[in-house]
Design a protein around this motif. Structure first.
Motif, PDB file in Angstrom:
ATOM      1  N   VAL A  89       1.143  -1.019  -0.193  1.00 36.50           N
ATOM      2  CA  VAL A  89      -0.114   0.235  -0.176  1.00 36.50           C
ATOM      3  C   VAL A  89       1.252   1.573   0.002  1.00 36.50           C
ATOM      4  N   GLU A  90       0.485   2.118  -0.306  1.00 38.42           N
ATOM      5  CA  GLU A  90       1.472   4.178  -0.887  1.00 38.42           C
ATOM      6  C   GLU A  90       1.003   4.909  -0.633  1.00 38.42           C
ATOM      7  N   MET A  91      -0.711   4.347  -0.138  1.00 37.37           N
ATOM      8  CA  MET A  91      -1.507   5.728   0.851  1.00 37.37           C
ATOM      9  C   MET A  91      -2.699   4.521   1.046  1.00 37.37           C
ATOM     10  N   ILE A  92      -3.302   5.568   2.233  1.00 35.46           N
ATOM     11  CA  ILE A  92      -4.392   5.022   2.649  1.00 35.46           C
ATOM     12  C   ILE A  92      -5.642   6.290   2.795  1.00 35.46           C
ATOM     13  N   LEU A  93      -6.420   5.731   2.856  1.00 32.55           N
ATOM     14  CA  LEU A  93      -7.564   6.379   2.279  1.00 32.55           C
ATOM     15  C   LEU A  93      -8.738   6.080   3.251  1.00 32.55           C
ATOM     16  N   GLY A  94      -8.791   6.941   4.698  1.00 33.98           N
ATOM     17  CA  GLY A  94      -9.486   6.276   6.122  1.00 33.98           C
ATOM     18  C   GLY A  94     -10.823   6.954   5.408  1.00 33.98           C
ATOM     19  N   VAL A  95     -11.844   6.559   6.100  1.00 38.23           N
ATOM     20  CA  VAL A  95     -13.649   7.187   5.232  1.00 38.23           C
ATOM     21  C   VAL A  95     -14.588   6.862   6.494  1.00 38.23           C
ATOM     22  N   GLY A  96     -14.737   7.163   7.491  1.00 35.52           N
ATOM     23  CA  GLY A  96     -15.244   7.305   8.484  1.00 35.52           C
ATOM     24  C   GLY A  96     -15.282   8.398   9.744  1.00 35.52           C
ATOM     25  N   GLY A  97     -15.378   8.115  10.540  1.00 33.45           N
ATOM     26  CA  GLY A  97     -15.825   9.299  11.756  1.00 33.45           C
ATOM     27  C   GLY A  97     -13.793   9.310  12.580  1.00 33.45           C
ATOM     28  N   GLY A  98     -14.241   9.714  13.677  1.00 35.68           N
ATOM     29  CA  GLY A  98     -12.635   9.156  14.524  1.00 35.68           C
ATOM     30  C   GLY A  98     -12.033   7.858  14.676  1.00 35.68           C
ATOM     31  N   SER A  99     -12.901   7.193  14.964  1.00 31.13           N
ATOM     32  CA  SER A  99     -12.356   6.052  15.353  1.00 31.13           C
ATOM     33  C   SER A  99     -11.162   5.553  13.867  1.00 31.13           C
ATOM     34  N   VAL A 100     -12.086   5.465  12.648  1.00 35.37           N
ATOM     35  CA  VAL A 100     -11.678   4.929  11.498  1.00 35.37           C
ATOM     36  C   VAL A 100     -10.305   5.590  11.517  1.00 35.37           C
ATOM     37  N   MET A 101     -10.264   7.484  11.644  1.00 34.61           N
ATOM     38  CA  MET A 101      -9.012   8.091  11.068  1.00 34.61           C
ATOM     39  C   MET A 101      -8.097   8.168  12.454  1.00 34.61           C
ATOM     40  N   ASP A 102      -7.835   7.291  13.306  1.00 33.77           N
ATOM     41  CA  ASP A 102      -7.108   7.524  14.257  1.00 33.77           C
ATOM     42  C   ASP A 102      -6.283   6.315  13.878  1.00 33.77           C
ATOM     43  N   CYS A 103      -7.726   4.904  13.927  1.00 32.64           N
ATOM     44  CA  CYS A 103      -6.846   3.935  13.672  1.00 32.64           C
ATOM     45  C   CYS A 103      -5.702   3.446  12.337  1.00 32.64           C
ATOM     46  N   CYS A 104      -6.513   4.477  11.322  1.00 35.63           N
ATOM     47  CA  CYS A 104      -5.370   4.946   9.888  1.00 35.63           C
ATOM     48  C   CYS A 104      -3.700   5.458  10.134  1.00 35.63           C
TER      49      CYS A 104
END
Lengths: 388, 388
Positions: A89-104
């Motif tokens: 993977v070269e880039m992560i695209l997180g789609v969601g709220g805080g939990s998704v963003m924090d995990c990413c």
């Protein structure tokens, strides 16, 4: 204003249609993109379809990473990091709220760091002298404001610790914020997200220094705005003005602007994190239970600031009242607002059944250094018991 | 909130002692540093000595470029660019207020661009697809907020045009903001700088959209802050709280945060720029003369917003008043504040003696597209005449 250093590298695209307009351009330099998300609500509201269509049309290799849970776990971070390495993977695209963003954010570090990121960066602060994987986010819930900072709260289930760190290297490269994506967020989640935003502002505001300063001026204006906009969005969930304001207020609470020159308390967050680690409750709801009780406990330590909160944020007339009386009135206005929103006010409502576990939870809480009053674990236990 | 894109790349170091603490580190990647400044006030207050000592101790080759004037001219930009090329300057360090910073931004482009930057970037908007010379600034006057954006207002004396453009590529890499450096700024300049800040906020605030939005919420808080802090700094020029607040308010007015989702008017600035091009007046003083007259002229076009300004910014009680009455009261409160600060209120006080030149100046003004009322050159002439 106290001394500070400020920079925020995230480029923010805000407004209706921003994903369709900018996403393809923003991922242009990466061929293999990890699409990370949560429980699947984005599959119901069309956000998933839109993102996948754009990535496919741009000819990207999409590596799906679904199932990021509320209170994301360190195990989930490691799972994501392993997948990212395996698939290049070269880039992560997180789609969601805080939990998704924090995990990413944590995955973006773990995917390139040879050691154990929990040990080196979450159990204690570390120095990030490497580049995490590039991260972009599409925000679908207003609340944590994680989209414009490097902060990530991760739960280590094994150690029963939920803890946050803020590494500017983890700031998303870009944040796509389409308020219309938040329109389908259920009332309960919308309200708890909005309360999380208000809580961020209060935890920043109720910390020294308290001489007139620009950060507090803005925090007061933003708090009044969140109260106004939450009321409007509860009245009419389709109110775009209110929803878009709430989305930007959430980001403003945590993009560091209102923290400049402040110490920042965050004792309530530290207490709620451990509640979350033990009983996996909703974050905003946990804060709603704790915050008025905590403030009743400490408002006597800085009555002037709490009185100012009463007058400037809640519009309580100051004439003929003592500072102490006003301070208490401000905290009760907050408690009444929590009730008005239908948020819980006891730990029982959060699903806690056994009062005996509170001693262990209280003992596991970190102690803030920014508060008006340096708390002890005994005092935290008192507060928890009062909340029970 | 209307749609917007936001990023601000400038890293800001704010507070007492920041130059001593950070400057050496911030110039570490450049050997030849251009030290650009104005009329020499920095030689009297110790700022020059401190910067030179740090650059010398770091072993830098210092290329001095003094004499940047208020309302910096295109000729001065070309002079700086020629010197930068001749001496192989790798970084520009601008020390001063808005004039120095703006001039340095234009030099940073002109020093590497093969064509004519006036023709390609100031006479009309252009696309900056090259990297200007790296620029850092040490701010010594609070006012323009130029330290956290890519904006630069340059005067072409030959063409009698003073015009501003904002190219994000020109954002300073770093801004060092030590409020104690502003303590020696004379009262007249402190007040006109503070009024410039207030003017930036008003020009942004008085533009659509006017539904409740986060940018206006913050602008109102910041305007109240500037009024409070200007009063405090006039009362006691040594008031560090007031001075440091004013310095950060100046940056907040122009670091784009309160402009997000707004159209932004800036008609008064466009009018003042041409006054400056013709009579070389002080910028903040020019605005002080124009702004109340301009607002009396347009407040009937958006009485609701001007009434809100009266209530929320000036604290005028709204009960029993018509919207129109309140709107006018807000503008008059502004006019009274200008008087209280000892700022001028006529063009004569700015040194204009010949009323006949007003027609030419009015005719040369650009027309804002963000205003409540699309102005004509005739109306601008009326306003100028009223100000005379």
């Amino acid at each position: 204003m106290n001394n500070f250093i400020f920079q925020n590298t995230t480029k923010t695209y805000f407004g209706k249609g921003c994903v369709r307009e900018y996403l393809a351009c923003l991922v242009r330099n990466s061929q293999v993109v990890m699409l990370a998300y949560g429980g699947g609500s984005i599959k119901k509201n069309g956000v998933y379809d839109e993102a996948v269509r754009i990535l496919n049309e741009a000819g990207k290799t999409v590596v799906e990473f679904p199932g990021i849970m509320p209170n994301p776990t360190y195990a989930k971070v490691l799972e994501g990091a392993a997948l990212a390495k395996e698939r290049g993977v070269e880039m992560i695209l997180g789609v969601g709220g805080g939990s998704v963003m924090d995990c990413c954010k944590a995955i973006s570090m773990a995917a390139v760091y040879p050691g154990d990121i929990w040990e080196d960066f979450w159990s204690k602060p570390g120095i990030v002298d490497f580049s995490p994987l590039p991260l972009g986010v599409i925000v679908t819930v207003a609340g944590t404001g994680s989209e414009m900072n490097g902060g990530a709260v991760i739960t280590n289930e094994e150690k029963k610790i939920k803890t946050g760190r803020d590494y500017p290297a983890c700031n998303p490269r870009f944040a796509l914020m389409d308020p219309s994506y938040t329109m389908t967020v259920p009332r309960r989640q919308m309200v708890s997200g909005g309360f999380d935003t208000l809580s961020h502002m209060m935890e920043t505001y109720f910390s020294g220094p308290d001489t007139e300063n620009v950060s507090d001026d803005m925090a007061e204006a933003l708090m009044r705005g969140v109260i106004r906009d939450l009321r409007a969005a509860v009245r009419d969930p389709g109110d775009y003005t209110a929803r878009s304001n709430l989305m930007w207020e959430a980001a403003m609470a945590e993009n560091r602007i209102i923290k400049l020159g402040k110490r920042c308390d965050f004792q309530c967050h530290l207490m709620e994190h451990q509640l979350g680690a033990y009983i996996n409750c909703n974050h905003g709801e946990g804060l709603a239970v704790l915050q008025p009780v905590y403030y009743r406990h400490i408002c006597g330590e800085s009555p002037g600031k709490f009185a100012r909160f009463a007058v400037r944020v809640w519009g309580i007339p100051g004439e003929g009242k003592t500072e102490e009386g006003l301070a208490k009135a401000g905290v009760e206005a907050l408690a009444a607002f929590i009730k008005e929103l239908g948020l819980p006010s006891t730990l029982r409502e959060l699903g806690l059944t056994d009062e005996n576990i509170l001693k262990e939870i209280a003992g596991s809480c970190s102690l803030s250094s920014g508060s008006y009053k340096k708390m002890t674990h005994e005092e935290i236990l008192d507060i928890f018991r009062e909340c029970f």
